[in-house]
Design a protein around this motif. Structure first.
Motif, PDB file in Angstrom:
ATOM      1  N   GLY A 264     -10.585   9.312   5.152  1.00  0.00           N
ATOM      2  CA  GLY A 264      -9.826   9.414   4.044  1.00  0.00           C
ATOM      3  C   GLY A 264      -8.241  10.005   4.431  1.00  0.00           C
ATOM      4  N   THR A 265      -8.369  10.824   5.349  1.00  0.00           N
ATOM      5  CA  THR A 265      -7.028  11.275   5.758  1.00  0.00           C
ATOM      6  C   THR A 265      -6.395  10.241   6.661  1.00  0.00           C
ATOM      7  OG1 THR A 265      -7.828  13.625   5.545  1.00  0.00           O
ATOM      8  CG2 THR A 265      -5.783  13.073   7.111  1.00  0.00           C
ATOM      9  N   GLY A 266      -7.099   9.365   7.426  1.00  0.00           N
ATOM     10  CA  GLY A 266      -6.401   8.371   8.106  1.00  0.00           C
ATOM     11  C   GLY A 266      -5.647   7.420   7.229  1.00  0.00           C
ATOM     12  N   TYR A 267      -6.423   7.097   6.159  1.00  0.00           N
ATOM     13  CA  TYR A 267      -6.054   6.359   4.979  1.00  0.00           C
ATOM     14  C   TYR A 267      -4.554   6.879   4.415  1.00  0.00           C
ATOM     15  CZ  TYR A 267      -6.144   4.200   0.214  1.00  0.00           C
ATOM     16  OH  TYR A 267      -6.171   3.570  -1.085  1.00  0.00           O
ATOM     17  N   ALA A 268      -4.560   7.870   4.017  1.00  0.00           N
ATOM     18  CA  ALA A 268      -3.314   8.428   3.494  1.00  0.00           C
ATOM     19  C   ALA A 268      -2.258   8.472   4.614  1.00  0.00           C
ATOM     20  CB  ALA A 268      -3.572   9.755   3.080  1.00  0.00           C
ATOM     21  N   SER A 269      -2.459   8.875   5.898  1.00  0.00           N
ATOM     22  CA  SER A 269      -1.776   8.727   6.850  1.00  0.00           C
ATOM     23  C   SER A 269      -0.926   7.505   7.227  1.00  0.00           C
ATOM     24  CB  SER A 269      -2.157   9.444   8.241  1.00  0.00           C
ATOM     25  OG  SER A 269      -1.428   9.445   9.141  1.00  0.00           O
ATOM     26  N   ALA A 270      -1.874   6.436   7.144  1.00  0.00           N
ATOM     27  CA  ALA A 270      -1.302   5.231   7.351  1.00  0.00           C
ATOM     28  C   ALA A 270      -0.431   4.610   6.364  1.00  0.00           C
ATOM     29  CB  ALA A 270      -2.569   4.130   7.746  1.00  0.00           C
ATOM     30  N   PHE A 271      -0.684   4.854   5.177  1.00  0.00           N
ATOM     31  CA  PHE A 271       0.078   4.618   3.792  1.00  0.00           C
ATOM     32  C   PHE A 271       1.502   5.431   3.922  1.00  0.00           C
ATOM     33  CE2 PHE A 271      -3.685   2.747   1.563  1.00  0.00           C
ATOM     34  CZ  PHE A 271      -3.073   1.553   1.038  1.00  0.00           C
ATOM     35  N   SER A 272       1.193   6.605   4.177  1.00  0.00           N
ATOM     36  CA  SER A 272       2.652   7.291   4.090  1.00  0.00           C
ATOM     37  C   SER A 272       3.357   7.080   5.122  1.00  0.00           C
ATOM     38  CB  SER A 272       2.119   9.000   4.010  1.00  0.00           C
ATOM     39  OG  SER A 272       1.589   9.141   5.341  1.00  0.00           O
ATOM     40  N   TYR A 273       2.657   6.685   6.311  1.00  0.00           N
ATOM     41  CA  TYR A 273       3.579   6.421   7.319  1.00  0.00           C
ATOM     42  C   TYR A 273       4.596   5.149   7.083  1.00  0.00           C
ATOM     43  CZ  TYR A 273       4.840   4.805  12.074  1.00  0.00           C
ATOM     44  OH  TYR A 273       5.791   4.335  13.542  1.00  0.00           O
ATOM     45  N   TRP A 274       3.864   4.128   6.383  1.00  0.00           N
ATOM     46  CA  TRP A 274       4.510   2.782   6.241  1.00  0.00           C
ATOM     47  C   TRP A 274       5.283   2.991   4.959  1.00  0.00           C
ATOM     48  CZ3 TRP A 274       5.267  -1.792   8.734  1.00  0.00           C
ATOM     49  CH2 TRP A 274       4.590  -1.751  10.022  1.00  0.00           C
ATOM     50  N   ALA A 275       4.881   3.882   4.210  1.00  0.00           N
ATOM     51  CA  ALA A 275       5.713   3.881   2.877  1.00  0.00           C
ATOM     52  C   ALA A 275       7.296   4.389   3.356  1.00  0.00           C
ATOM     53  CB  ALA A 275       5.151   5.008   1.948  1.00  0.00           C
ATOM     54  N   GLY A 288       3.870   2.683  -8.860  1.00  0.00           N
ATOM     55  CA  GLY A 288       2.324   3.108  -9.187  1.00  0.00           C
ATOM     56  C   GLY A 288       1.406   3.298  -8.214  1.00  0.00           C
ATOM     57  N   ALA A 289       1.486   2.390  -7.049  1.00  0.00           N
ATOM     58  CA  ALA A 289       0.464   2.604  -6.090  1.00  0.00           C
ATOM     59  C   ALA A 289       1.107   3.976  -5.298  1.00  0.00           C
ATOM     60  CB  ALA A 289       0.659   1.332  -4.977  1.00  0.00           C
ATOM     61  N   MET A 290       2.233   3.932  -5.194  1.00  0.00           N
ATOM     62  CA  MET A 290       2.820   5.422  -4.336  1.00  0.00           C
ATOM     63  C   MET A 290       2.219   6.783  -5.330  1.00  0.00           C
ATOM     64  SD  MET A 290       4.321   5.135  -1.467  1.00  0.00           S
ATOM     65  CE  MET A 290       4.438   6.956  -1.774  1.00  0.00           C
ATOM     66  N   ASN A 291       2.311   6.488  -6.402  1.00  0.00           N
ATOM     67  CA  ASN A 291       2.018   7.647  -7.270  1.00  0.00           C
ATOM     68  C   ASN A 291       0.381   8.082  -7.226  1.00  0.00           C
ATOM     69  OD1 ASN A 291       4.502   7.943  -8.227  1.00  0.00           O
ATOM     70  ND2 ASN A 291       4.122   7.192 -10.515  1.00  0.00           N
ATOM     71  N   LEU A 292      -0.365   6.737  -7.371  1.00  0.00           N
ATOM     72  CA  LEU A 292      -1.602   7.400  -6.938  1.00  0.00           C
ATOM     73  C   LEU A 292      -2.254   7.897  -5.465  1.00  0.00           C
ATOM     74  CD1 LEU A 292      -4.673   7.075  -7.741  1.00  0.00           C
ATOM     75  CD2 LEU A 292      -4.627   4.703  -7.037  1.00  0.00           C
ATOM     76  N   LEU A 293      -1.349   7.235  -4.576  1.00  0.00           N
ATOM     77  CA  LEU A 293      -1.655   7.952  -3.439  1.00  0.00           C
ATOM     78  C   LEU A 293      -1.376   9.435  -3.136  1.00  0.00           C
ATOM     79  CD1 LEU A 293      -2.018   7.356  -0.157  1.00  0.00           C
ATOM     80  CD2 LEU A 293       0.431   6.570  -0.041  1.00  0.00           C
ATOM     81  N   ILE A 294      -0.159   9.668  -3.844  1.00  0.00           N
ATOM     82  CA  ILE A 294       0.352  11.229  -4.072  1.00  0.00           C
ATOM     83  C   ILE A 294      -0.737  11.916  -4.713  1.00  0.00           C
ATOM     84  CG2 ILE A 294       1.838  12.935  -4.914  1.00  0.00           C
ATOM     85  CD1 ILE A 294       3.924  10.674  -3.923  1.00  0.00           C
ATOM     86  N   ASP A 295      -1.244  11.186  -5.938  1.00  0.00           N
ATOM     87  CA  ASP A 295      -2.316  12.001  -6.436  1.00  0.00           C
ATOM     88  C   ASP A 295      -3.510  12.382  -5.589  1.00  0.00           C
ATOM     89  OD1 ASP A 295      -1.047  12.252  -8.806  1.00  0.00           O
ATOM     90  OD2 ASP A 295      -1.844  10.440  -9.793  1.00  0.00           O
ATOM     91  N   TYR A 296      -3.987  11.214  -5.024  1.00  0.00           N
ATOM     92  CA  TYR A 296      -5.143  11.365  -3.907  1.00  0.00           C
ATOM     93  C   TYR A 296      -4.777  12.415  -2.943  1.00  0.00           C
ATOM     94  CZ  TYR A 296      -7.909  10.199  -0.027  1.00  0.00           C
ATOM     95  OH  TYR A 296      -8.592  10.247   1.098  1.00  0.00           O
ATOM     96  N   TYR A 297      -3.615  12.185  -2.298  1.00  0.00           N
ATOM     97  CA  TYR A 297      -3.340  13.295  -1.383  1.00  0.00           C
ATOM     98  C   TYR A 297      -3.370  14.902  -1.887  1.00  0.00           C
ATOM     99  CZ  TYR A 297      -1.213  15.865   2.338  1.00  0.00           C
ATOM    100  OH  TYR A 297      -1.075  16.884   3.650  1.00  0.00           O
ATOM    101  N   LEU A 338       7.238  12.828   0.774  1.00  0.00           N
ATOM    102  CA  LEU A 338       8.409  13.150   0.095  1.00  0.00           C
ATOM    103  C   LEU A 338       9.667  12.260   0.006  1.00  0.00           C
ATOM    104  CD1 LEU A 338       8.078  17.066   0.844  1.00  0.00           C
ATOM    105  CD2 LEU A 338       8.317  16.013  -1.485  1.00  0.00           C
ATOM    106  N   LYS A 339       9.791  11.682   1.493  1.00  0.00           N
ATOM    107  CA  LYS A 339      10.584  10.920   1.716  1.00  0.00           C
ATOM    108  C   LYS A 339      10.636   9.500   0.960  1.00  0.00           C
ATOM    109  CE  LYS A 339      11.258  12.421   6.640  1.00  0.00           C
ATOM    110  NZ  LYS A 339      11.200  12.208   8.064  1.00  0.00           N
ATOM    111  N   ALA A 340       9.332   9.085   0.538  1.00  0.00           N
ATOM    112  CA  ALA A 340       9.177   7.874   0.102  1.00  0.00           C
ATOM    113  C   ALA A 340       9.080   7.870  -1.463  1.00  0.00           C
ATOM    114  CB  ALA A 340       7.826   7.306   0.541  1.00  0.00           C
ATOM    115  N   SER A 341       8.967   9.378  -1.897  1.00  0.00           N
ATOM    116  CA  SER A 341       9.045   9.220  -3.443  1.00  0.00           C
ATOM    117  C   SER A 341       9.235  10.564  -4.039  1.00  0.00           C
ATOM    118  CB  SER A 341       7.358   8.971  -4.043  1.00  0.00           C
ATOM    119  OG  SER A 341       7.135   9.229  -5.256  1.00  0.00           O
TER     120      SER A 341
END
Length: 760
Positions: A264-275, A288-297, A338-341
């Motif tokens: 689950g943290t690898g998931y967030a890490s990969a997304f945040s890196y590419w974002a 919307g996808a970014m917002n949900l990712l941040i909510d999950y984090y 923070l850099k992405a959103s």
């Protein structure tokens, strides 16, 4: 002394604010809402920003990725040694190139060496920048790998580990590669693809997609990057399958075991890196996808972390058998978000400041992850959790790759307590794995075989109630490994939490114990019996008539004097005993350990325990705390476990069967069905019920309250029964992915006020 009685006078009342821990109310948005919003956004991932050249954007992203790969420091001494020691065939001495087993594969060292050398070759300011010797060494090592094309028995190395290290090396060497190295290197890296067997929804799919994105950059193919971004956008979603769950937890597999701090943290890490890498380009992720990712984090990952920095041991799995697994989290993910959103910016900034040591943690919150049977409770001075299993999930993760070989009892009602986040750091080689903190366990002379470690839970009454700030958890426990049953519950408040156990019954010939804690020893241990408190000498102690035990600023207070066992001594072991990985050392490990447990004896029948854990207290403050008698245990029976906090005027009750709690001469709550209930009594003329169904089978819960309450909402109603002289309350429960979630109903006494029930 803390009184254990059947009833007490209380005032019940209003609902406390659900939004705490600096987390946004979005943590209470339903999964249905998320699904509706994200369905609208899926197609947006295909769009291009007007006027942008995709090929130019690809080069921008490529440069960002390469710059990131060049960021780590270069070791001059290491690279000199690698240049000097490489063999004519392109190998390095000391690496076992024969063992490709799941627990071996030292080939990773060869791949790491190639990447380190490539970084030194490209890094500006490096003494090896553009060095012919480095280029020759990398080329020889790469040619050797291509000629052998090593395949590991562990699929992960073939489809993820090797491709990731390979594509990073290719991106750095780029124009200095031969045509064969480009073609064959890309072929090996290409085993990370969306059609690969390991590209399962959830953690692995996203990381594989990220590797595929790098392949697109290496090949300068915008169509590959387009596909990757589309897949990423579609994977940021709420699901009852693999991935982010409706409770904002995370499951990597269909065993329904939490994997929030690994996959689950690898998931967030990969997304945040590419974002960050694709931000501002035509490949940008939808908002919307970014917002949900941040909510999950924030509401998933960070809620299950001690002080926003240390991943809770209670939410871990086989990774505990890896050295350093409880190291503090870095700032990369929140910084990238923070850099992405700008969404939930202040909360992300707070996490960064805490992890940088620039702000003292003051986080506060309470959350039950009903899809994982995991409960987390954070206060500024401490963090605690409870982990359980049910017929809906497995007890623990399988010991994949022969890791976590003693995790059999890890989720049997484990309860960890942290004041610093360092209490259990690397304790695991010396741990007694049959004395998991919080758990009730049969003490076998030998643990079951590790291949029989993971099993399906056996009972369905497992769950929790939470309003976001306070809560309770309940576990109708049946051991998957031994003839042992018990009813265990936890009641979480501000200054303390209460642990109750009842109906502890076993047919085993071996003793059954409940462990209060087993952690690293930190200074003195004090014990209070009929005599004044005293410091215990190091050793093993069979204590009689104990009122409380104090260690590391935490008091363990018993509701009545008990006999218990205490160890504060040196324990020994090694990492190889809990992991068969080649990296697991057989070298002896010794650590000083504090361990406290209650021995229920052999074949206990309806045994029980009750104790209060009070963190952030001094030894001299314990007796005055007890004298206040602010915690009252209303009931600890096989039918009902209930606690009342007089200071907070808050009651919590677990009804394993329909029953009644009498609070005073005029106020009684009757539950018609088994459930968990929390009552807040801080406001006059208010009654707030937070309720849940641990079985996930009921559509409604019904209660009778001996005070006049009327009103209705979209999913509840209260009517006065004049014959019985009770208010009849009916609450509709969430369904499908939200089954098990808490419903909060706020009622006004005798006003007829209509309110809508809230679900948390």
């Amino acid at each position: 002394m803390i009184k254990e009685i059947a009833c007490i006078s209380v005032i019940v009342g209003t609902l406390l604010t659900a939004h705490v821990f600096n987390f946004s109310p979005t943590s209470f948005i339903t999964s249905a809402h998320y699904s509706d919003e994200l369905n609208k956004l899926t197609d947006n991932s295909k769009r291009s920003l007007p006027g942008r050249d995709k090929n130019a954007d690809l080069e921008v992203i490529r440069k960002r990725i390469v710059d990131d790969l060049l960021e780590p420091a270069v070791s001059e001494s290491k690279n000199k040694k690698l240049i000097q020691s490489i063999q004519p065939e392109g190998t390095w001495p000391g690496i076992n190139y024969t063992d490709v087993s799941r627990t071996g594969f030292e080939h990773r060292i060869h791949l790491d060496n190639m990447l380190d050398l490539s970084r030194a070759y490209r890094k500006p300011g490096s003494a090896f920048n553009g060095s012919p010797a480095i280029k020759k060494t990398v080329s020889a090592a790469l040619d050797f790998w291509i000629s052998k094309d090593f395949i590991c028995d562990n699929w992960w190395w073939n489809e993820m580990g090797t491709p990731n290290l390979m594509i990073n090396t290719l991106l750095l060497m780029d124009s200095d590669l031969t045509e064969k190295q480009r073609t064959e290197g890309a072929r090996i890296a290409g085993r990370a693809n969306l059609e690969a067997s390991g590209a399962r929804p959830g953690g692995d799919l996203i990381q594989i997609a990220a590797m595929l994105g790098k392949q697109g950059l290496f090949k300068r193919d915008a169509t590959i990057l387009d596909r990757v971004v589309k897949v990423m956008a579609e994977e940021i979603k709420i699901t009852t399958d693999r991935g982010i769950k409706p409770d904002l937890g995370f499951h990597h597999r269909v065993d329904h075991v939490t994997s929030i701090h690994t996959y689950g943290t690898g998931y967030a890490s990969a997304f945040s890196y590419w974002a960050v890498k694709i931000a501002g380009t035509s490949f940008t992720l939808p908002e919307g996808a970014m917002n949900l990712l941040i909510d999950y984090y924030l509401d998933g990952i960070c809620r299950s972390m001690a002080f926003g920095r240390y991943g809770d041991i209670g939410a871990r799995n086989r990774d505990l058998s890896r050295q350093g697994s409880l190291s503090p989290a870095g700032i990369e993910i929140p910084q990238n978000l923070l850099k992405a959103s700008s969404y939930r910016k202040k909360e992300l900034e707070e996490i960064v400041l805490i992890r940088q040591g620039e702000k003292k943690p003051a986080l506060k919150g309470n959350r039950f992850f009903w899809h994982s049977e995991y409960f987390a409770h954070q206060r500024p001075a401490y963090f605690t959790s409870a982990r359980m299993h049910s017929s809906r999930n497995s007890n623990v993760e399988q010991p994949h790759n022969e890791e976590g070989l003693k995790n059999h009892y890890f989720a049997d009602g484990s309860n960890f307590i942290s004041r610093t986040g360092k209490e259990y750091y690397d304790i695991f080689p010396v741990w007694d794995w049959q004395k998991i903190p919080g758990a009730t366990i049969v003490q076998r002379p030998l643990m079951p075989p590790w291949k029989e470690l993971a099993k399906k839970g056996l009972t369905d009454f497992v769950g929790g109630v939470s309003d976001g700030e306070f809560g309770a958890a309940a576990f109708d426990f049946a051991s998957p490994h031994d003839p042992l049953t018990a009813r265990k519950s936890w009641f979480f408040f501000d200054q303390e939490y209460v642990c109750l156990g009842a109906a502890i019954t076993s047919e085993s010939q071996y003793a059954v114990v409940t462990t209060l804690n087993q952690c690293l020893l930190n200074k003195d241990v004090r014990v209070k019996t009929a005599n004044p408190q005293q410091v215990t000498q190091k050793g093993t102690h069979n204590l009689k008539g104990v009122s409380w035990v104090f260690h590391d600023s935490i008091a363990y207070i018993f509701s009545a004097p008990v006999d218990c066992m205490l160890k504060n001594t040196t324990a020994s072991g090694n990492w190889r005993e809990i992991s068969h990985q080649a990296s697991a050392s057989k070298e002896p490990v010794q650590k000083e350990v504090f361990s406290l447990w209650i021995d229920h004896g052999t074949r206990p029948n309806n045994a029980r325990y009750s104790y209060i854990v009070v963190p952030a207290i001094s030894a001299t403050a314990i007796d005055p705390y007890i004298k206040k008698s602010e915690i009252v245990i209303l009931s600890n029976t096989p039918e009902i476990q209930s606690v009342y906090n007089t200071r907070m005027k808050r009651s919590q009750a677990v009804f394993y069967k329909a029953g009644k709690i009498k609070f005073n001469n005029t106020l009684t709550l009757t539950s018609i069905q088994p459930c968990i209930v929390m009552i807040d009594g801080n406001k006059v003329s208010k009654l707030t019920l937070s309720v849940s169904d641990p079985t996930r089978k009921l559509s409604k819960l019904n209660f009778e309250v001996s005070t006049r309450l009327t009103g209705s909402g979209t999913n509840w109603r209260a009517t006065w029964d004049n014959d019985k002289k009770v208010s009849v309350i009916q609450v509709e429960l969430p369904k499908e992915g939200d089954a098990g979630k808490t419903v909060i109903v706020e009622l006004s006494e005798s006003t007829g006020k209509t309110e809508q029930a809230k679900k948390t």
